[in-house]
Every structure is written in structure tokens, then in C-alpha cells.
Design a protein around this motif. Structure first.
Motif, PDB file in Angstrom:
ATOM      1  N   HIS A 178       0.784  -0.979  -0.027  1.00 61.06           N
ATOM      2  CA  HIS A 178      -0.046  -0.021  -0.003  1.00 61.06           C
ATOM      3  C   HIS A 178       0.827   1.339  -0.012  1.00 61.06           C
ATOM      4  O   HIS A 178       1.676   1.337   0.782  1.00 61.06           O
ATOM      5  N   VAL A 179       0.549   2.198  -1.266  1.00 60.70           N
ATOM      6  CA  VAL A 179       1.559   3.073  -0.987  1.00 60.70           C
ATOM      7  C   VAL A 179       0.704   4.594  -1.162  1.00 60.70           C
ATOM      8  O   VAL A 179      -0.550   4.624  -1.733  1.00 60.70           O
ATOM      9  N   GLY A 180       0.650   5.293   0.155  1.00 59.71           N
ATOM     10  CA  GLY A 180       0.018   6.561   0.245  1.00 59.71           C
ATOM     11  C   GLY A 180       0.527   7.621  -0.588  1.00 59.71           C
ATOM     12  O   GLY A 180       1.510   7.693  -0.865  1.00 59.71           O
ATOM     13  N   VAL A 181      -0.570   8.449  -1.324  1.00 59.67           N
ATOM     14  CA  VAL A 181      -0.231   9.437  -2.115  1.00 59.67           C
ATOM     15  C   VAL A 181      -0.638  10.690  -1.679  1.00 59.67           C
ATOM     16  O   VAL A 181      -2.026  10.954  -1.192  1.00 59.67           O
TER      17      VAL A 181
ATOM     18  N   ILE B  42      -4.423  12.455   8.637  1.00 55.54           N
ATOM     19  CA  ILE B  42      -3.571  11.531   7.538  1.00 55.54           C
ATOM     20  C   ILE B  42      -2.931  10.348   8.266  1.00 55.54           C
ATOM     21  O   ILE B  42      -2.672   9.251   7.749  1.00 55.54           O
ATOM     22  N   ALA B  43      -2.154  10.703   9.551  1.00 51.05           N
ATOM     23  CA  ALA B  43      -1.460   9.574  10.041  1.00 51.05           C
ATOM     24  C   ALA B  43      -2.304   8.483  10.462  1.00 51.05           C
ATOM     25  O   ALA B  43      -1.831   7.275  10.194  1.00 51.05           O
ATOM     26  N   TRP B  44      -3.604   8.698  11.088  1.00 52.26           N
ATOM     27  CA  TRP B  44      -4.435   7.734  11.146  1.00 52.26           C
ATOM     28  C   TRP B  44      -4.875   7.008   9.962  1.00 52.26           C
ATOM     29  O   TRP B  44      -4.606   5.695  10.020  1.00 52.26           O
TER      30      TRP B  44
ATOM     31  N   ALA C 262       0.075   1.403   5.396  1.00 50.50           N
ATOM     32  CA  ALA C 262       0.850   1.758   4.357  1.00 50.50           C
ATOM     33  C   ALA C 262       2.411   1.525   4.432  1.00 50.50           C
ATOM     34  O   ALA C 262       3.012   1.900   5.677  1.00 50.50           O
ATOM     35  N   LYS C 263       2.998   1.200   3.280  1.00 53.54           N
ATOM     36  CA  LYS C 263       4.348   1.050   3.536  1.00 53.54           C
ATOM     37  C   LYS C 263       5.337   1.967   2.969  1.00 53.54           C
ATOM     38  O   LYS C 263       6.562   2.115   3.493  1.00 53.54           O
TER      39      LYS C 263
ATOM     40  N   GLN D 130       6.188  14.422   9.772  1.00 48.15           N
ATOM     41  CA  GLN D 130       6.852  13.152  10.477  1.00 48.15           C
ATOM     42  C   GLN D 130       5.808  12.180  10.515  1.00 48.15           C
ATOM     43  O   GLN D 130       4.979  12.055  11.083  1.00 48.15           O
ATOM     44  N   VAL D 131       6.086  10.928   9.884  1.00 44.27           N
ATOM     45  CA  VAL D 131       5.290   9.790   9.821  1.00 44.27           C
ATOM     46  C   VAL D 131       6.069   8.865  10.691  1.00 44.27           C
ATOM     47  O   VAL D 131       7.322   8.787  10.957  1.00 44.27           O
ATOM     48  N   ASP D 132       5.435   7.705  10.971  1.00 41.22           N
ATOM     49  CA  ASP D 132       6.132   6.517  11.634  1.00 41.22           C
ATOM     50  C   ASP D 132       7.217   6.006  11.073  1.00 41.22           C
ATOM     51  O   ASP D 132       7.295   6.025   9.627  1.00 41.22           O
ATOM     52  N   GLU D 133       8.146   5.561  11.673  1.00 41.77           N
ATOM     53  CA  GLU D 133       9.373   5.050  11.070  1.00 41.77           C
ATOM     54  C   GLU D 133       9.279   4.217  10.133  1.00 41.77           C
ATOM     55  O   GLU D 133       9.980   4.065   9.096  1.00 41.77           O
ATOM     56  N   GLU D 134       8.318   3.174  10.509  1.00 36.82           N
ATOM     57  CA  GLU D 134       8.401   2.067   9.362  1.00 36.82           C
ATOM     58  C   GLU D 134       7.803   2.483   7.887  1.00 36.82           C
ATOM     59  O   GLU D 134       8.214   1.807   6.912  1.00 36.82           O
TER      60      GLU D 134
END
Ligand code: ATP
Ligand code: MG
Length: 484
Positions: free
Chosen positions: A55-58, A92-94, A101-102, A113-117
Motif C-alpha cells: 500500500h502506497v500513500g499518495v 492523515i497519520a491515522w 501503508a509501507k 513526521q510519519v511512523d518510522e516504518e
């Protein structure tokens, strides 16, 4: 059957390489040029570890790069999760976490700043050279394969990720073409957001039909009129307020005769606006649809716009609709929930099995909207079911009261909800934003002159602003918090 398609962009680039694909203020790209650019982006994304099935967030604004990214994601066999760039970072983070999303592809201005993964890819920083030498073998698509996930606007609760398959997008494009027709020199003006189904569906129509997109970063009435006059635009997608502003700016001028369709979604177009459009010979097609139906599902042709004023029209060729109340099918004019069926309808909500199950009955999708069908088979959408007010056994639709309030000169915005009442169970209550001094009693008097007694609001609260979400939709459930 899970049939397969060749990559739509590759097929289009091979069939009609020289046709215009995208026109912006800066560039004109043919399908062949777009294909080449997408090839480059695929190689860059593959080098950055984007893989099939991920899954790729755009998180982007309307732009050539956004269209390239979406095609590149499809060609790798990954899933594009379209994010509304007007949402807060928290929202958006939620969504990114809910959808697992990867990767996140974004324009630098939306970076946070998003999750490190999550692997963040800034589109402006993609290297111009790629590490792969040969062209990437573009993946074909399967009918049942999820192409995109798009979160509903969350007007009625927490947003849900709607899974839209390639089959859904294909059927939606074909259904629209069977209704509106296709000319090889059509050009569709795209100024609604690509992260909404209204915008994304134009991208699919462009590659499937082989027609050009005139791409706008955002809405601008004057520029859009100019594009219709000078850039060969034949079709435009709008919501009512956009159409209204375009007509205002147009004055007494007329669009060229080649302009053939103003596709207006999101809600019925008021009579005054329709009349202005008719005067200028602008064919307005009104539509009803939602994220779950991958764009329009019901459309009203211009010849019926006055005769069936307020109607959303009839279903697209491969779709069906009916009205149900208390588990029974309704007859003409009987109000109930709108149910729809068709190959463009989502297979369900991401990781929400219960919500998915509840949304379908024997293949019919519960829209959550309330409406009726008249004796000639035309749909009239009344309001969202969850906002319905039942007062003394009568159905009261907030939208109807809001429209009356909005027709008063002093009212710039209005929202109506139901509040508990000992005698009637529930009664309507209004919140308004006004631009001049007007008393509570004057407004109530206005309502009394224009509405049945049981629809007249029990009270009115004046606010500076009404709660709306990132899609500018009124959040009626939040209005309750403003009650004294
Ligand atoms: P959520 O489902 O999270 O509450 P949402 O329904 O607002 O979000 P969308 O899918 O963008 O998200 O909006 C579709 C809704 O918009 C429809 O279900 C309907 O309520 C409304 N709508 C769309 N077209 C029309 C129309 N022609 N007339 C009236 N309402 C419309
Ligand atoms: Mg909805």
C-alpha cells in the motif's frame, strides 16, 4: 470471473501514442510521453523498494507528477491510497496507519513526521536518472484486484477505507461513456481533487477512452471559462458552487458549441443556476454517486433538468437502484433508503468486515442516503439517513430546511439537526451564519412562510462558522456540541 486487462497506460500509449494525454499551464504531454515518464518513475520507485501488493500513500496536489505516480504504482502492482491533502496531519497519520501503508509519496509541501516504518518518498527529490537500464515490464491488472483505497470523507463517522478494484474503475468509465458518449477529440477539464473519486475517475476515462485531460491544480472560475473557450475543453466536472461561480464570471458570453457536458455532482443544482445555464445553452448533467460507487451511478440528462427539477436521474446502463424501508421494497414516491447495484460498486471497506457485511444485502449496496423514485423512474435524493429527523412520526430532512434558510439574504451558511422533544420525539433545530443583523424571530417567521409547521426549527443559534470537514461537507453530528 477474475479477468485480466493489459496495463491501461501502456495499451493506450501503443494504440494512440501521439494523442494529447495531459495539458497544464506548463506542459502538453502525449500518451507516449506520459508513458515514458511513468516508465522512469516506476524504475525510481522500484529502486526505492516499492513492491507488488504494497500500500502506497499518495499525498499530493493535482499535478502531472501525481498522475505519473498513480500510474507507476498500478504498473508495479501496488495499491494507491489517495489521501486528502486538506486533512490535518493527525487525520492523515491515522489513515496511513489504518491502511498499513509501507510507503508515502508526497509533494514536499505536505511532508510531515510519519511512523518510522513508512518509507517517505518526496516526489521533487526523485532522481532524474534511474538505476534500471531496461524498461520495466508493466503489470497488467485483474478485475478483482484493488487499484485504489480512498477514505470516505467521514461526514457520518470515522472515515472508512473504500477498496476500489480495477473492475470497478473500468465499469465506472464504461458506464459513463455509454451515457455521455465519447468523441476522439474530447478534452476533460480536471480541477476537482484527484484524491477524490470525482477527479480520479477522469484519469481513468482519459486512458481508457484515449482523450486528453486539461489539468488544474485547483478551481479557478475565470481560468476554467478561458480553458473552455480556448483550449478545446468539451467536458467539465464540477460541484454546484463551482458551476455557479463559472456562470457568474461568464456574464453574457457563451461557450463554443463543441462544449458538450457540464457534469455536476455532490447535490442537486438549484433552479436559478440551471436556468442561467440553460440561457447560455450549457448542458448540465446532474449526477449522484459516492466513493463506494467509484464515481457516478445515477445521472440526469439536461433535457430533464427542469421537468424533473431536483432529481438525480436514472441509473447508468449496468447499474440498478431501488428504495427500501423496513426490509420491504418501496413503491413510487415512497421514501426510504437508496440501494444500488452494479459492477462499479466497491467490494468492501478495508479491514472493516462488519461494516462491509452490513453495507450489502444480496448484492445491493446500502448507500445510507434517503430518497424516493417517482412514477417515471427518476431518483430524488432527500438526505443522509443518519441525519433524518422523525418528528411526530413525520420524516423531516435537514437539507430541505437548510435550503430554505440559505435562500434568505442574511444567511450565508446553515445546518439543521434533530433535538429531543418530549411531545414530538424530535424537532429540528437550526444553526446559521449570517452576514448582517437579523433577529431570531424574523428568521423563524421566514421559515414559517416557507415550510410546513412541523419543519420549522424549534430554535436558532447564530455561529461564526459551521463545522465542516476537509471536503467542505457539513458535519451535522458536530453541531450538537454547540447546543447551549
Ligand atoms: P462518509 O460516508 O464517511 O460519511 P461521504 O458520504 O460524505 O462520507 P462521499 O463518498 O464523498 O463521502 O460522498 C457521497 C455522498 O454525497 C452521497 O452518499 C450523498 O450523501 C452525497 N451526494 C452525492 N451526490 C449527491 C446528489 N446528487 N444529491 C444529493 N446528495 C448527493
Ligand atoms: Mg458515504
Amino acid at each position: 470471473m477474475n479477468q485480466s486487462y493489459p496495463s491501461w497506460l501502456k495499451q493506450r500509449a501503443e494504440l494512440t501514442p501521439g494523442r494529447l494525454a495531459i495539458k497544464t499551464d506548463e506542459v502538453d504531454l502525449t500518451f507516449w510521453e506520459l508513458y515514458q515518464r511513468v516508465q522512469l518513475q516506476i524504475k525510481q520507485l522500484v529502486a526505492l523498494n516499492v513492491k507488488k501488493g504494497e500500500h502506497v500513500g499518495v499525498l499530493m496536489k493535482n499535478s502531472v507528477e501525481m498522475i505519473e505516480s498513480i500510474h507507476a504504482i498500478f504498473s508495479i502492482g501496488a495499491v494507491a491510497v489517495l489521501l486528502n491533502n486538506r486533512l490535518t496531519r493527525k487525520e492523515i497519520a491515522w489513515q496511513l496507519s489504518d491502511v498499513q501503508a509501507k510507503h508515502l509519496i508526497c509533494h514536499e509541501e505536505f511532508l510531515f513526521q510519519v511512523d518510522e516504518e513508512i518509507n517517505v518518498i518526496i516526489v521533487e527529490k526523485l532522481h532524474k536518472k534511474s538505476s534500471l537500464e531496461t524498461d520495466y515490464l508493466m503489470e497488467g491488472y485483474k478485475t478483482d484486484q484493488v487499484a485504489t483505497i480512498m477514505y470516505t470523507s467521514g461526514t457520518t463517522g470515522h472515515p472508512k477505507g473504500v477498496m476500489q478494484t480495477f473492475g470497478n474503475h473500468w465499469s465506472s468509465s464504461i458506464g459513463s461513456a455509454l451515457n455521455l458518449g465519447i468523441n476522439s477529440d474530447d478534452r476533460w477539464l480536471l480541477s476537482v481533487p484527484l484524491f477524490h473519486i470525482s477527479g480520479l475517475s477522469i484519469l481513468f476515462r482519459s486512458v481508457i477512452y484515449g482523450i486528453g485531460i486539461v489539468l488544474f491544480e485547483r478551481f479557478n472560475a475565470e481560468k476554467m471559462n478561458r480553458a473552455i473557450m480556448e483550449d478545446g475543453v468539451t467536458i467539465v466536472s464540477v460541484v454546484t458552487t463551482m458551476l455557479n461561480q463559472m456562470l457568474d464570471k461568464l456574464g453574457n458570453e457563451k461557450y463554443p458549441e463543441t462544449f458538450r457536458c457540464m457534469l455536476a455532482g455532490g447535490g442537486p443544482v438549484p433552479r436559478g443556476v440551471l436556468e442561467k445555464a440553460i440561457e447560455r445553452k450549457i448542458p448540465v448533467f446532474q449526477t449522484y454517486g459516492m466513493t463506494e460507487t467509484a464515481s457516478q451511478i445515477v445521472t440526469l440528462s439536461p433535457e430533464y433538468s427542469i421537468k424533473k427539477l431536483g432529481s438525480a436521474g436514472k441509473p447508468l446502463f449496468s447499474c440498478q437502484m431501488k428504495i427500501m424501508k423496513d426490509g420491504e421494497d418501496c413503491s413510487a414516491y415512497q421514501e426510504g433508503e437508496i440501494l444500488v447495484k452494479g459492477p462499479n460498486i466497491t467490494k468492501g471497506y478495508w479491514k472493516r468486515d462488519e461494516a462491509t457485511q452490513k453495507a450489502f444485502t444480496e448484492g445491493w449496496f446500502h448507500t445510507g442516503d434517503q430518497g424516493y423514485i417517482d412514477e417515471d423512474g427518476f431518483l430524488f435524493v432527500l438526505d443522509r439517513r443518519s441525519d433524518l429527523i422523525i418528528s411526530g412520526g413525520e420524516n423531516v430532512y435537514p437539507a430541505e430546511i437548510e435550503n430554505v434558510l440559505l435562500s434568505h439574504q442574511a444567511v450565508v451558511d446553515a445546518g439543521v439537526i434533530g433535538i429531543d422533544d418530549e411531545k414530538w420525539g424530535q424537532v429540528p433545530y437550526a444553526f446559521i451564519v449570517s452576514n448582517r443583523t437579523i433577529s431570531h424571530d424574523q428568521l423563524l417567521m421566514y421559515c414559517q412562510n416557507n415550510l410546513a409547521r412541523y419543519k420549522v426549527p424549534k430554535g436558532i443559534t447564530f455561529l461564526d462558522e459551521l463545522p465542516r470537514n476537509a471536503s467542505n461537507k457539513l458535519l451535522r453530528r458536530k453541531l450538537k456540541e454547540f447546543l447551549k
